[in-house]
Design a protein around this motif. Structure first.
Motif, PDB file in Angstrom:
ATOM      1  N   THR A 280      34.378  34.059  41.172  1.00 13.47           N
ATOM      2  CA  THR A 280      34.788  35.329  40.574  1.00 13.47           C
ATOM      3  C   THR A 280      36.071  35.805  41.245  1.00 13.47           C
ATOM      4  OG1 THR A 280      33.467  36.637  42.138  1.00 13.47           O
ATOM      5  CG2 THR A 280      32.410  36.018  40.057  1.00 13.47           C
ATOM      6  N   LEU A 281      36.740  36.735  40.582  1.00 14.05           N
ATOM      7  CA  LEU A 281      37.900  37.411  41.144  1.00 14.05           C
ATOM      8  C   LEU A 281      37.679  38.912  41.029  1.00 14.05           C
ATOM      9  CD1 LEU A 281      40.870  35.363  39.613  1.00 14.05           C
ATOM     10  CD2 LEU A 281      39.893  35.136  41.906  1.00 14.05           C
ATOM     11  N   ALA A 282      38.160  39.646  42.017  1.00 13.66           N
ATOM     12  CA  ALA A 282      38.072  41.107  41.991  1.00 13.66           C
ATOM     13  C   ALA A 282      39.419  41.675  42.406  1.00 13.66           C
ATOM     14  CB  ALA A 282      36.975  41.609  42.926  1.00 13.66           C
ATOM     15  N   VAL A 300      43.504  40.775  45.835  1.00 18.62           N
ATOM     16  CA  VAL A 300      42.599  39.978  45.011  1.00 18.62           C
ATOM     17  C   VAL A 300      41.647  39.224  45.934  1.00 18.62           C
ATOM     18  CG1 VAL A 300      42.398  38.165  43.278  1.00 18.62           C
ATOM     19  CG2 VAL A 300      44.345  39.735  43.219  1.00 18.62           C
ATOM     20  N   LEU A 301      40.347  39.381  45.690  1.00 20.58           N
ATOM     21  CA  LEU A 301      39.319  38.759  46.519  1.00 20.58           C
ATOM     22  C   LEU A 301      38.452  37.844  45.663  1.00 20.58           C
ATOM     23  CD1 LEU A 301      38.181  41.916  48.534  1.00 20.58           C
ATOM     24  CD2 LEU A 301      39.914  40.228  49.186  1.00 20.58           C
ATOM     25  N   ASP A 302      37.912  36.790  46.301  1.00 20.41           N
ATOM     26  CA  ASP A 302      37.027  35.877  45.581  1.00 20.41           C
ATOM     27  C   ASP A 302      35.572  36.307  45.739  1.00 20.41           C
ATOM     28  OD1 ASP A 302      36.196  35.095  48.098  1.00 20.41           O
ATOM     29  OD2 ASP A 302      37.107  33.105  48.005  1.00 20.41           O
ATOM     30  N   GLU A 303      34.667  35.437  45.313  1.00 24.49           N
ATOM     31  CA  GLU A 303      33.240  35.761  45.331  1.00 24.49           C
ATOM     32  C   GLU A 303      32.676  35.968  46.723  1.00 24.49           C
ATOM     33  OE1 GLU A 303      33.775  31.277  45.107  1.00 24.49           O
ATOM     34  OE2 GLU A 303      34.669  33.066  44.211  1.00 24.49           O
ATOM     35  N   TYR A 304      33.405  35.483  47.744  1.00 29.12           N
ATOM     36  CA  TYR A 304      32.971  35.677  49.128  1.00 29.12           C
ATOM     37  C   TYR A 304      33.818  36.728  49.842  1.00 29.12           C
ATOM     38  CZ  TYR A 304      29.993  31.572  48.620  1.00 29.12           C
ATOM     39  OH  TYR A 304      29.014  30.687  48.215  1.00 29.12           O
ATOM     40  N   ASP A 305      34.542  37.555  49.059  1.00 28.67           N
ATOM     41  CA  ASP A 305      35.425  38.601  49.588  1.00 28.67           C
ATOM     42  C   ASP A 305      36.544  38.038  50.453  1.00 28.67           C
ATOM     43  OD1 ASP A 305      34.045  40.639  48.307  1.00 28.67           O
ATOM     44  OD2 ASP A 305      32.663  40.936  49.982  1.00 28.67           O
ATOM     45  N   PRO A 307      40.513  36.604  50.636  1.00 29.45           N
ATOM     46  CA  PRO A 307      41.744  36.774  49.858  1.00 29.45           C
ATOM     47  C   PRO A 307      42.061  35.531  49.040  1.00 29.45           C
ATOM     48  CG  PRO A 307      42.230  36.510  52.195  1.00 29.45           C
ATOM     49  CD  PRO A 307      40.746  36.684  52.089  1.00 29.45           C
ATOM     50  N   VAL A 308      42.588  35.758  47.840  1.00 29.77           N
ATOM     51  CA  VAL A 308      42.878  34.666  46.906  1.00 29.77           C
ATOM     52  C   VAL A 308      44.395  34.499  46.792  1.00 29.77           C
ATOM     53  CG1 VAL A 308      42.639  33.832  44.549  1.00 29.77           C
ATOM     54  CG2 VAL A 308      40.761  35.082  45.638  1.00 29.77           C
ATOM     55  N   GLU A 309      44.875  33.343  47.185  1.00 27.75           N
ATOM     56  CA  GLU A 309      46.295  33.037  47.063  1.00 27.75           C
ATOM     57  C   GLU A 309      46.587  32.449  45.685  1.00 27.75           C
ATOM     58  OE1 GLU A 309      49.700  30.236  49.262  1.00 27.75           O
ATOM     59  OE2 GLU A 309      47.589  30.163  49.894  1.00 27.75           O
ATOM     60  N   GLY A 310      47.762  32.782  45.156  1.00 37.17           N
ATOM     61  CA  GLY A 310      48.192  32.175  43.899  1.00 37.17           C
ATOM     62  C   GLY A 310      47.533  32.742  42.663  1.00 37.17           C
ATOM     63  N   ALA A 311      46.947  33.936  42.746  1.00 33.01           N
ATOM     64  CA  ALA A 311      46.361  34.572  41.566  1.00 33.01           C
ATOM     65  C   ALA A 311      47.465  35.311  40.804  1.00 33.01           C
ATOM     66  CB  ALA A 311      45.259  35.537  41.964  1.00 33.01           C
ATOM     67  N   THR A 312      47.475  35.146  39.498  1.00 29.15           N
ATOM     68  CA  THR A 312      48.453  35.827  38.657  1.00 29.15           C
ATOM     69  C   THR A 312      47.954  37.230  38.322  1.00 29.15           C
ATOM     70  OG1 THR A 312      49.200  33.744  37.687  1.00 29.15           O
ATOM     71  CG2 THR A 312      49.692  35.755  36.462  1.00 29.15           C
ATOM     72  N   GLU A 340      46.152  48.698  32.470  1.00 29.56           N
ATOM     73  CA  GLU A 340      44.996  47.835  32.773  1.00 29.56           C
ATOM     74  C   GLU A 340      45.474  46.610  33.539  1.00 29.56           C
ATOM     75  OE1 GLU A 340      41.423  47.073  30.013  1.00 29.56           O
ATOM     76  OE2 GLU A 340      42.632  45.240  29.851  1.00 29.56           O
ATOM     77  N   ILE A 341      44.841  46.360  34.679  1.00 27.51           N
ATOM     78  CA  ILE A 341      45.286  45.292  35.580  1.00 27.51           C
ATOM     79  C   ILE A 341      44.153  44.284  35.761  1.00 27.51           C
ATOM     80  CG2 ILE A 341      46.137  44.757  37.895  1.00 27.51           C
ATOM     81  CD1 ILE A 341      47.159  47.637  38.044  1.00 27.51           C
ATOM     82  N   VAL A 342      44.497  42.983  35.616  1.00 22.77           N
ATOM     83  CA  VAL A 342      43.531  41.908  35.872  1.00 22.77           C
ATOM     84  C   VAL A 342      44.221  40.846  36.724  1.00 22.77           C
ATOM     85  CG1 VAL A 342      42.256  42.278  33.730  1.00 22.77           C
ATOM     86  CG2 VAL A 342      44.128  40.610  33.789  1.00 22.77           C
ATOM     87  N   ALA A 343      43.400  39.993  37.365  1.00 23.39           N
ATOM     88  CA  ALA A 343      43.881  38.831  38.123  1.00 23.39           C
ATOM     89  C   ALA A 343      43.305  37.577  37.487  1.00 23.39           C
ATOM     90  CB  ALA A 343      43.475  38.930  39.587  1.00 23.39           C
ATOM     91  N   VAL A 344      44.121  36.508  37.423  1.00 30.90           N
ATOM     92  CA  VAL A 344      43.698  35.256  36.797  1.00 30.90           C
ATOM     93  C   VAL A 344      44.085  34.099  37.701  1.00 30.90           C
ATOM     94  CG1 VAL A 344      43.915  33.772  34.768  1.00 30.90           C
ATOM     95  CG2 VAL A 344      44.062  36.249  34.503  1.00 30.90           C
ATOM     96  N   ARG A 345      43.136  33.157  37.865  1.00 30.53           N
ATOM     97  CA  ARG A 345      43.442  31.905  38.559  1.00 30.53           C
ATOM     98  C   ARG A 345      42.419  30.853  38.172  1.00 30.53           C
ATOM     99  NH1 ARG A 345      43.404  30.244  44.935  1.00 30.53           N
ATOM    100  NH2 ARG A 345      41.250  29.809  44.362  1.00 30.53           N
ATOM    101  N   ASP A 346      42.916  29.634  37.888  1.00 29.52           N
ATOM    102  CA  ASP A 346      42.058  28.492  37.558  1.00 29.52           C
ATOM    103  C   ASP A 346      41.091  28.828  36.423  1.00 29.52           C
ATOM    104  OD1 ASP A 346      43.330  27.126  39.593  1.00 29.52           O
ATOM    105  OD2 ASP A 346      41.788  27.628  41.075  1.00 29.52           O
ATOM    106  N   GLY A 347      41.566  29.571  35.440  1.00 28.26           N
ATOM    107  CA  GLY A 347      40.740  29.886  34.283  1.00 28.26           C
ATOM    108  C   GLY A 347      39.743  31.000  34.510  1.00 28.26           C
ATOM    109  N   ILE A 348      39.739  31.605  35.672  1.00 27.59           N
ATOM    110  CA  ILE A 348      38.817  32.703  35.985  1.00 27.59           C
ATOM    111  C   ILE A 348      39.594  34.008  35.928  1.00 27.59           C
ATOM    112  CG2 ILE A 348      37.251  33.688  37.696  1.00 27.59           C
ATOM    113  CD1 ILE A 348      36.939  30.840  38.805  1.00 27.59           C
ATOM    114  N   GLU A 349      39.042  34.994  35.249  1.00 27.77           N
ATOM    115  CA  GLU A 349      39.699  36.285  35.104  1.00 27.77           C
ATOM    116  C   GLU A 349      38.808  37.378  35.667  1.00 27.77           C
ATOM    117  OE1 GLU A 349      41.016  39.110  31.380  1.00 27.77           O
ATOM    118  OE2 GLU A 349      41.743  37.024  31.395  1.00 27.77           O
TER     119      GLU A 349
END
Length: 411
Positions: A280-282, A300-305, A307-312, A340-349
């Protein structure tokens, strides 16, 4: 002259006939220029020649056949240096496996055969036939034939050599059995199967962490067995049938399910399954309200909180920035509106977040409240030195007057 022509025609015809015959014979086996002849002798186990045996020789590029004479011999032309397999077919004799000639050259080879026999295996449980039991027939540890019992609980080996064999039977939920069988013709071997189960312990953990953490409440589905739930230590136990291949699947809300094929033999078994959280992304903005034209920072944080690098980063569907190795991106927002703001990476939004952008207006000063006047009490006058002096003089005059009056009365 005419006679010479006739003989010439006859000669050509004879050569043509014999030449065509040679070419046809060579077509079924090895090429004549690259062929070698194997002298094959077929004998029984006592060394007696076996005539009338049909030989089939095969190699990578060809095949040929021959039949043994009464002395048990046959000449077989094969390709030079080829690895040749020779199969034997006979009304009374048989070979369980082909005879192999490696790197064929001109040589004599002896192929031994045995009298024909066969085994019929029957399987029952509580006097009831058991179908789909796997039967394996081995000779000197070499698998000769295998298969499964029919609906009637029977398996027929077909024609095999007479001799000593090891026959084993096994089926899911039943203990394996093995018997030594002497095949001296057509024989029958009966197996009475015994059912059973073992204890299967399943551990479920999240191996994202350096020390995998047990997962409580994971649902474990065991094929053909049922479903169990892990306890606080991440473990669940169940009885599983012996001699089974089972698909075990672990799942929990928020995690990606994982499956594993597990072989159960005839002893208790422990199995570990590792599962991870669903990707997931948050998005976490630094502010929920900014002035138009100001820069906004989002994390932008992943499912384990982490930081996510390279998220659009997308604002109202438009790509505006990309996070760095710290999972942070900064960008400017224009126009007074809701964005409205979203983050996307590897097909996950990520789930969208809303930031309010307001117009850049000068701030109106806050009026200062006028304090309510407080009634000032009338101060009590304090006599001054002058007042005190005048007052003292007056008293003195009064005192003098009183003294004169008293003197006059006395006189």
């Amino acid at each position: 002259m005419a006679s010479i022509r006739v003989w010439a025609v006859v000669g050509i015809a004879v050569l043509a006939v014999f030449g065509l015959g040679a070419i046809g014979a060579a077509g079924g086996g090895a090429a004549q220029d690259d062929a070698v002849t194997l002298t094959v002798s077929v004998e029984d186990r006592d060394g007696n020649p076996v005539g009338g045996a049909q030989l089939t020789a095969t190699w990578d590029d060809g095949e040929t056949t021959a039949t043994t004479a009464s002395n048990g011999r046959a000449f077989v032309d094969v390709e030079r240096a080829a690895d040749v397999e020779i199969d034997v077919a006979h009304d009374e004799y048989v070979r369980n496996t082909p005879f192999l000639v490696e790197n064929a050259t001109e040589r004599d080879v002896t192929v031994d055969v045995a009298r024909q026999g066969g085994i019929v295996v029957t399987t029952t449980h509580d006097e009831t036939s058991v179908a789909d039991v796997t039967v394996t027939v081995r000779k000197d540890r070499v698998r000769i034939v295998d298969g499964e019992t029919t609906a009637d609980g029977e398996f027929d080996s077909g024609v095999i050599e007479q001799g000593e064999y090891t026959v084993s039977v096994v089926k899911q939920g039943y203990f394996q059995q093995t018997h030594e069988v002497t095949v001296d013709g057509d024989v029958t071997q009966e197996f009475e199967l015994r059912s059973g189960s073992v204890l299967l312990a399943i551990d479920v953990a999240d191996d994202y962490y350096e020390e995998p953490r047990p997962i409580e409440g994971a649902q474990i589905d065991i094929e053909d067995v049922g479903t169990v739930t892990t306890l606080s230590d991440g473990e669940a136990t169940v009885r599983a049938p012996v001699n089974a291949w089972l698909t075990v699947t672990a799942d929990r809300e928020g995690y990606s399910p994982t499956s594993r094929s597990v072989r159960i033999r005839e002893v208790d078994r422990n199995v570990s399954l590792m599962i991870n959280r669903e990707p997931t992304l948050a998005v976490e903005p630094s502010n929920e309200r900014i002035v138009s034209g100001e820069r906004l920072t989002v994390s932008v944080l992943d499912e384990y909180d982490d930081p996510v690098e390279g998220a659009t980063i997308r604002v109202d569907g438009e790509d505006v920035a990309e996070t760095g190795d710290d999972g942070v991106a900064t960008f400017r927002l224009e126009g007074a509106t809701q964005r409205e703001i979203v983050a996307v990476r590897d097909g996950i939004e990520s789930e969208p977040v809303t930031v309010r952008v307001v117009a850049d207006e000068p701030e109106t000063p806050t009026p200062t409240a006028t304090p309510t006047p407080t009634e000032t009490p009338t101060p009590t006058e304090t006599p001054t030195d002058e007042d005190a002096t005048g007052f003292g003089a007056a008293i003195a005059l009064v005192a003098i007057a009183v003294s004169l009056f008293l003197l006059r009365r006395r006189g």
